[in-house]
Write a protein that holds these residues in place. Structure first.
Motif, PDB file in Angstrom:
ATOM      1  N   ARG A   1      -9.968  -3.139  -6.734  1.00 53.92           N
ATOM      2  CA  ARG A   1     -10.442  -4.443  -7.174  1.00 53.92           C
ATOM      3  C   ARG A   1     -10.946  -5.271  -5.993  1.00 53.92           C
ATOM      4  O   ARG A   1     -11.915  -6.014  -6.092  1.00 53.92           O
ATOM      5  N   ALA A   2     -10.283  -5.143  -4.862  1.00 53.96           N
ATOM      6  CA  ALA A   2     -10.664  -5.959  -3.708  1.00 53.96           C
ATOM      7  C   ALA A   2     -11.776  -5.326  -2.879  1.00 53.96           C
ATOM      8  O   ALA A   2     -12.310  -5.960  -1.957  1.00 53.96           O
ATOM      9  N   ALA A   3     -12.142  -4.073  -3.169  1.00 53.43           N
ATOM     10  CA  ALA A   3     -13.128  -3.374  -2.353  1.00 53.43           C
ATOM     11  C   ALA A   3     -14.501  -4.015  -2.433  1.00 53.43           C
ATOM     12  O   ALA A   3     -15.324  -3.855  -1.526  1.00 53.43           O
ATOM     13  N   GLY A   4     -14.767  -4.769  -3.530  1.00 54.49           N
ATOM     14  CA  GLY A   4     -16.064  -5.410  -3.630  1.00 54.49           C
ATOM     15  C   GLY A   4     -16.284  -6.424  -2.527  1.00 54.49           C
ATOM     16  O   GLY A   4     -17.426  -6.701  -2.147  1.00 54.49           O
TER      17      GLY A   4
ATOM     18  N   ASP B   1     -14.667  -6.187   0.542  1.00 60.24           N
ATOM     19  CA  ASP B   1     -14.622  -5.498   1.865  1.00 60.24           C
ATOM     20  C   ASP B   1     -14.675  -3.998   1.619  1.00 60.24           C
ATOM     21  O   ASP B   1     -13.730  -3.403   1.078  1.00 60.24           O
ATOM     22  N   ALA B   2     -15.782  -3.399   2.005  1.00 57.45           N
ATOM     23  CA  ALA B   2     -15.989  -1.969   1.729  1.00 57.45           C
ATOM     24  C   ALA B   2     -14.934  -1.110   2.408  1.00 57.45           C
ATOM     25  O   ALA B   2     -14.673   0.033   1.996  1.00 57.45           O
ATOM     26  N   ALA B   3     -14.290  -1.595   3.473  1.00 53.45           N
ATOM     27  CA  ALA B   3     -13.295  -0.787   4.187  1.00 53.45           C
ATOM     28  C   ALA B   3     -12.133  -0.430   3.289  1.00 53.45           C
ATOM     29  O   ALA B   3     -11.502   0.610   3.440  1.00 53.45           O
ATOM     30  N   LEU B   4     -11.842  -1.313   2.298  1.00 52.98           N
ATOM     31  CA  LEU B   4     -10.718  -1.032   1.412  1.00 52.98           C
ATOM     32  C   LEU B   4     -11.000   0.127   0.469  1.00 52.98           C
ATOM     33  O   LEU B   4     -10.084   0.745  -0.070  1.00 52.98           O
TER      34      LEU B   4
END
Length: 567
Positions: free
Chosen positions: A264-267, A269-272
């Protein structure tokens, strides 16, 4: 071949060097000048027993050194190498061998072979290959029955050689098979017990039927079954932690939640996204491990006390096999090969019969081969007897007769014949062994006759004769000289003589002369030629080196002696 001999403080000799060389060397000199010391010194180099009496009066020790030209391969080179010595190369095939011997005034002796200290026995071993001495001390080349048989065999040539080879091969075959049969018979009881033990061992192996690695595998299974409850508890707790069936949080559920949170949080920060993928992989692996633990628990549930009892029973059976044979691998190897060994042991009775039949047939062949060998030797002995006797007539032994007797003897690898060289010194005399029926001078002449007849058939390169001319003169002495020259065509010949008729045939004439103080010094041994040799020959003939008549006779003898060399 001897190239040079050096003597120091030996008898009357203070120091003397004798250049020998190929062909026929005659050594002459006044009585008491030390001519025979040359033979004594050579004997020391050939391993003769040391004697303090040979040391010159007033000296601490006597020394003898010799230089031989020898092949760089063969028996001599091998014996020298065994003793740690070396042969100095001269060309591709030959080298110089240095031998030395010292004797102290107390009688202690030391020997050197090829530059290295060695026992005197090594010199004796080399002597058999290097030198044959016939002299006053009766150092006979043919002193043993075996040596006399070997001399006859060499003289007999191809007929004897072929017959001996055929006999020896059969003799070895009979000996080998007889030893095998004797071993079979002697060890019948032992082999029968071995067969019984092997049969029982194979029966046990067949009954248990162990498999490769089974002992280790059973040990692991027994350990697992004996600790089943502890293993079940550990697997159950681990399975519950990975994927529980109740409301308690488990690893699979928690990893799934972690993955969703990261996705859900990858949007933002792509690193996640990468971390989310890693957590997803961990979830799959945790789920797979939970499934495997579930299967492990199912297997444990199916095992019970009855299985543990069965495994322990099997372990006991396999363990008994291991204890009996040392290891499971050895037991399996016996199962693989034991049948062949058992068949061999069970065949002992038939093998005894077969070997007996084979030996009987071989013995018949051996008897026939022995007869052929004896016949070949007998024919050669008759020829050798005739030729040596003929030689003796020309050597001032006109009534002497040599008989080479071939008689039945103990069977050996060399045949079933005893060979003895006998001498009847005069008509009516019973032939007796040559060493006991001839005087010193006669003995040397008999040995010369034998050596001349069998010349070229042996491997010994040097012959030394001392006092071969004792009791002869005139025409007989000339014939002795002729035969020595004939022998020198195939071997090196060294002769200590007091007869001009013998010395005339030498191609190398050495004179030993005493100094005014009665000793022989370095300058007292000279190689003679021209007028000096004529004078020495004249002295030998008349005692007067300046006598014109003696000189004329000396020239005549030297002219006569040169004829064989020109032939």
């Amino acid at each position: 071949m001897i190239e040079q001999i050096t003597l120091r403080d030996l008898g009357v000799i203070a120091r003397a060097t004798l250049p020998i060389g190929a062909g026929f060397t005659a050594i002459t000199g006044e009585t008491g000048a030390g001519k025979t010391m040359v033979v004594t010194g050579l004997g020391l180099l050939m391993g003769a027993r040391s004697d303090a009496g040979v040391v010159r009066s007033g000296a601490d020790l006597a020394a003898v050194e010799g230089v031989w030209l020898v092949p760089t391969s063969g028996p001599v080179a091998e014996r020298v190498a065994d003793a740690g010595g070396e042969i100095e190369p001269v060309d591709d095939a030959h080298g110089e061998l240095y031998l030395a011997r010292t004797v102290t005034a107390e009688g202690r002796s030391r020997a050197s072979v090829g530059g290295r200290s060695a026992p005197a026995g090594v010199l004796s071993d080399l002597a058999d290959e290097l030198v044959v001495v016939h002299g006053q001390s009766d150092q006979l080349r043919l002193r043993s029955a075996a040596a006399q048989r070997d001399a006859l065999d060499r003289f007999g040539g191809q007929p004897v050689t072929s017959a001996l080879a055929a006999y020896a091969a059969l003799y070895d075959d009979v000996k080998t098979r007889t030893a095998e049969l004797d071993d079979l018979i002697e060890r019948q009881g032992e082999r029968a017990r071995e067969a019984d033990d092997l049969r029982a061992a194979l029966a046990d192996l067949e009954q248990v039927d162990p498999q490769p690695g089974e002992d280790a595998e059973l040990a692991q299974r027994a350990e697992r079954l004996a600790n089943a409850e502890e293993l079940r508890l550990a697997a159950t707790l681990a399975h519950a932690a990975l994927s529980g069936d109740d409301d308690a949080p488990d690893i699979v559920t928690l990893l799934a939640e972690a993955r969703r949170a990261l996705e859900r949080a990858a949007g933002s920060d792509a690193a996640l996204a990468a971390h989310a993928a890693t957590v997803e992989d961990l979830g799959y692996r945790a789920s797979d491990l939970a499934t495997e633990l579930s299967g492990y628990l199912a297997d444990l549930d199916e095992s019970g006390p009855h299985e543990l009892a069965a495994v322990e029973e099997r372990r006991a059976a396999v363990g008994a096999i291991v204890r009996a044979h040392g290891s499971l691998e050895d037991a399996l190897a016996l199962r693989e090969n034991g049948a062949l060994r058992l068949a061999e042991l069970d065949d002992d009775g038939d093998r005894v019969t077969r070997l007996g039949d084979e030996i009987a047939a071989l013995r018949a062949e051996l008897d026939a081969a022995a007869s052929v060998l004896t016949a070949a030797r007998a024919a050669a002995a008759e020829r050798l007897s005739t030729e040596v006797t003929a030689e003796l007539r020309a050597l001032a032994l006109p009534d002497a007769r040599v008989v080479v007797a071939v008689e039945p003897g103990t069977a050996t690898a060399a045949g079933r014949d005893d060979v003895t060289i006998l001498l009847a010194p005069h008509p009516g005399a019973e032939p007796r062994p040559v060493a006991r029926s001839a005087s010193g001078g006669e003995l040397s002449r008999v040995m010369l006759a034998i050596e001349v007849v069998i010349a070229g058939t042996g491997s010994v390169p040097t012959f030394v004769f001392d006092e071969i001319d004792a009791g002869i003169g005139g025409a007989a002495a000339i014939e002795v000289g002729r035969r020595l020259a004939a022998l020198a065509r195939s071997s090196q010949v060294i002769v200590v003589t007091h007869l001009a008729q013998v010395a005339a045939f030498a191609n190398n004439h050495l004179s030993v002369v005493k100094a005014s103080d009665g000793t022989v010094t370095a300058s007292s041994v000279r190689a003679l030629g021209g007028a000096e040799r004529e004078a020495e020959m004249a002295r030998l003939l008349s005692g007067l080196p300046d006598s014109e008549a003696a000189l004329e006779h000396a020239r005549e003898l030297l002219s006569l002696g040169s004829e064989p060399a020109q032939a």
